[in-house]
Design a protein around this motif. Sequence first.
Motif, PDB file in Angstrom:
ATOM      1  N   THR A 278       0.809  -1.133  -0.094  1.00 19.13           N
ATOM      2  CA  THR A 278      -0.028  -0.087   0.049  1.00 19.13           C
ATOM      3  C   THR A 278       0.877   1.131   0.077  1.00 19.13           C
ATOM      4  N   GLU A 279       0.336   2.319  -0.718  1.00 20.46           N
ATOM      5  CA  GLU A 279       1.031   3.606  -0.671  1.00 20.46           C
ATOM      6  C   GLU A 279       1.692   3.872   0.706  1.00 20.46           C
ATOM      7  N   SER A 280       0.840   3.956   1.902  1.00 19.31           N
ATOM      8  CA  SER A 280       1.016   4.292   3.043  1.00 19.31           C
ATOM      9  C   SER A 280       2.163   3.635   3.472  1.00 19.31           C
ATOM     10  N   ASN A 281       2.087   2.261   3.570  1.00 17.30           N
ATOM     11  CA  ASN A 281       3.441   1.339   3.866  1.00 17.30           C
ATOM     12  C   ASN A 281       4.705   1.744   3.144  1.00 17.30           C
ATOM     13  N   MET A 282       4.765   1.854   1.777  1.00 13.91           N
ATOM     14  CA  MET A 282       5.753   2.329   1.125  1.00 13.91           C
ATOM     15  C   MET A 282       6.231   3.545   1.477  1.00 13.91           C
ATOM     16  N   ARG A 283       5.537   4.431   1.741  1.00 15.94           N
ATOM     17  CA  ARG A 283       6.096   5.559   2.414  1.00 15.94           C
ATOM     18  C   ARG A 283       6.713   5.525   3.816  1.00 15.94           C
ATOM     19  N   VAL A 284       6.280   4.756   4.578  1.00 19.97           N
ATOM     20  CA  VAL A 284       7.167   4.365   5.893  1.00 19.97           C
ATOM     21  C   VAL A 284       8.516   3.644   5.611  1.00 19.97           C
ATOM     22  N   LEU A 285       8.427   2.809   4.658  1.00 19.51           N
ATOM     23  CA  LEU A 285       9.653   1.911   4.134  1.00 19.51           C
ATOM     24  C   LEU A 285      10.539   3.034   3.527  1.00 19.51           C
ATOM     25  N   ARG A 286      10.051   3.814   2.584  1.00 20.00           N
ATOM     26  CA  ARG A 286      11.114   4.970   2.143  1.00 20.00           C
ATOM     27  C   ARG A 286      11.775   5.764   3.219  1.00 20.00           C
ATOM     28  N   LYS A 287      10.774   6.215   4.059  1.00 21.34           N
ATOM     29  CA  LYS A 287      11.349   6.826   5.216  1.00 21.34           C
ATOM     30  C   LYS A 287      12.358   5.989   6.137  1.00 21.34           C
ATOM     31  N   ALA A 288      12.128   4.881   6.349  1.00 16.87           N
ATOM     32  CA  ALA A 288      12.914   4.037   7.041  1.00 16.87           C
ATOM     33  C   ALA A 288      14.317   3.756   6.292  1.00 16.87           C
ATOM     34  N   ILE A 289      14.205   3.778   5.103  1.00 16.84           N
ATOM     35  CA  ILE A 289      15.420   3.445   4.234  1.00 16.84           C
ATOM     36  C   ILE A 289      16.229   4.835   4.164  1.00 16.84           C
ATOM     37  N   GLN A 290      15.515   5.848   4.203  1.00 18.62           N
ATOM     38  CA  GLN A 290      16.215   7.218   4.218  1.00 18.62           C
ATOM     39  C   GLN A 290      16.922   7.355   5.319  1.00 18.62           C
ATOM     40  N   ASP A 291      16.151   7.095   6.507  1.00 21.57           N
ATOM     41  CA  ASP A 291      16.984   7.343   7.864  1.00 21.57           C
ATOM     42  C   ASP A 291      18.164   6.294   7.983  1.00 21.57           C
ATOM     43  N   ALA A 292      17.939   5.082   7.491  1.00 19.76           N
ATOM     44  CA  ALA A 292      19.201   4.461   7.794  1.00 19.76           C
ATOM     45  C   ALA A 292      20.281   4.815   6.790  1.00 19.76           C
ATOM     46  N   ASN A 293      20.145   5.336   5.805  1.00 17.83           N
ATOM     47  CA  ASN A 293      21.101   5.759   5.002  1.00 17.83           C
ATOM     48  C   ASN A 293      21.773   7.216   5.330  1.00 17.83           C
ATOM     49  N   GLU A 294      20.833   7.832   6.022  1.00 15.91           N
ATOM     50  CA  GLU A 294      21.583   8.892   6.779  1.00 15.91           C
ATOM     51  C   GLU A 294      22.122   8.633   8.493  1.00 15.91           C
ATOM     52  N   GLY A 295      22.135   7.338   8.624  1.00 21.66           N
ATOM     53  CA  GLY A 295      22.742   7.180  10.042  1.00 21.66           C
ATOM     54  C   GLY A 295      21.853   7.373  11.216  1.00 21.66           C
ATOM     55  N   LYS A 296      20.396   7.458  10.914  1.00 20.01           N
ATOM     56  CA  LYS A 296      19.673   8.137  11.784  1.00 20.01           C
ATOM     57  C   LYS A 296      18.908   6.699  12.822  1.00 20.01           C
ATOM     58  N   LEU A 297      19.525   5.656  12.712  1.00 18.58           N
ATOM     59  CA  LEU A 297      18.942   4.614  13.353  1.00 18.58           C
ATOM     60  C   LEU A 297      19.505   4.599  14.758  1.00 18.58           C
ATOM     61  N   THR A 298      18.899   3.795  15.510  1.00 19.98           N
ATOM     62  CA  THR A 298      19.257   3.721  17.137  1.00 19.98           C
ATOM     63  C   THR A 298      19.231   2.153  17.238  1.00 19.98           C
ATOM     64  N   ALA A 299      20.600   1.698  17.899  1.00 23.35           N
ATOM     65  CA  ALA A 299      20.911   0.389  18.126  1.00 23.35           C
ATOM     66  C   ALA A 299      20.046  -0.036  19.403  1.00 23.35           C
ATOM     67  N   HIS A 300      19.477  -1.249  19.494  1.00 23.22           N
ATOM     68  CA  HIS A 300      18.771  -1.752  20.483  1.00 23.22           C
ATOM     69  C   HIS A 300      19.474  -3.115  20.836  1.00 23.22           C
ATOM     70  N   GLU A 301      19.185  -3.490  22.261  1.00 25.32           N
ATOM     71  CA  GLU A 301      19.817  -4.839  22.621  1.00 25.32           C
ATOM     72  C   GLU A 301      18.558  -5.613  22.276  1.00 25.32           C
ATOM     73  N   LEU A 302      18.895  -6.978  21.988  1.00 29.53           N
ATOM     74  CA  LEU A 302      17.747  -7.932  22.014  1.00 29.53           C
ATOM     75  C   LEU A 302      18.008  -8.655  23.498  1.00 29.53           C
ATOM     76  N   ILE A 303      16.741  -8.549  24.285  1.00 30.53           N
ATOM     77  CA  ILE A 303      16.795  -9.079  25.688  1.00 30.53           C
ATOM     78  C   ILE A 303      15.772 -10.445  25.428  1.00 30.53           C
ATOM     79  N   GLU A 304      16.267 -11.294  25.743  1.00 34.16           N
ATOM     80  CA  GLU A 304      15.461 -12.699  25.855  1.00 34.16           C
ATOM     81  C   GLU A 304      15.062 -13.068  27.204  1.00 34.16           C
ATOM     82  N   ASP A 305      13.884 -13.460  27.393  1.00 34.52           N
ATOM     83  CA  ASP A 305      13.655 -13.998  28.657  1.00 34.52           C
ATOM     84  C   ASP A 305      13.890 -15.484  28.983  1.00 34.52           C
TER      85      ASP A 305
END
Length: 84
Positions: free
Chosen positions: A57-84
């Motif tokens: 859907t167009e709305s999901n594709m906008r979210v994906l394009r924004k996420a790719i742009q953020d990744a390319n601009e180094g705007k991602l935040t690393a998170h730890e995977l915590i398993e219980d």
Amino acid sequence: MTQVNIRMDDVLKNRADALFKELGLNMTTAITMFIRQAVRQGAIPFEVAIKEDPFYTESNMRVLRKAIQDANEGKLTAHELIED
């Protein structure tokens, strides 16, 4: 007057017969109505489409394009995977 013969699945025909009967129609009248509308409109009188995959859907594709742009601009935040 001309006669037209069509082939269709028995179950589909029975379901259509039941629906048309409830609407006060028979198969011949229902098919004639469809053909008249198609001729009047110069097209199939309803949308014929393959169900859209919600992923594309167009709305999901906008979210994906924004996420790719953020990744390319180094705007991602690393998170730890915590398993219980």
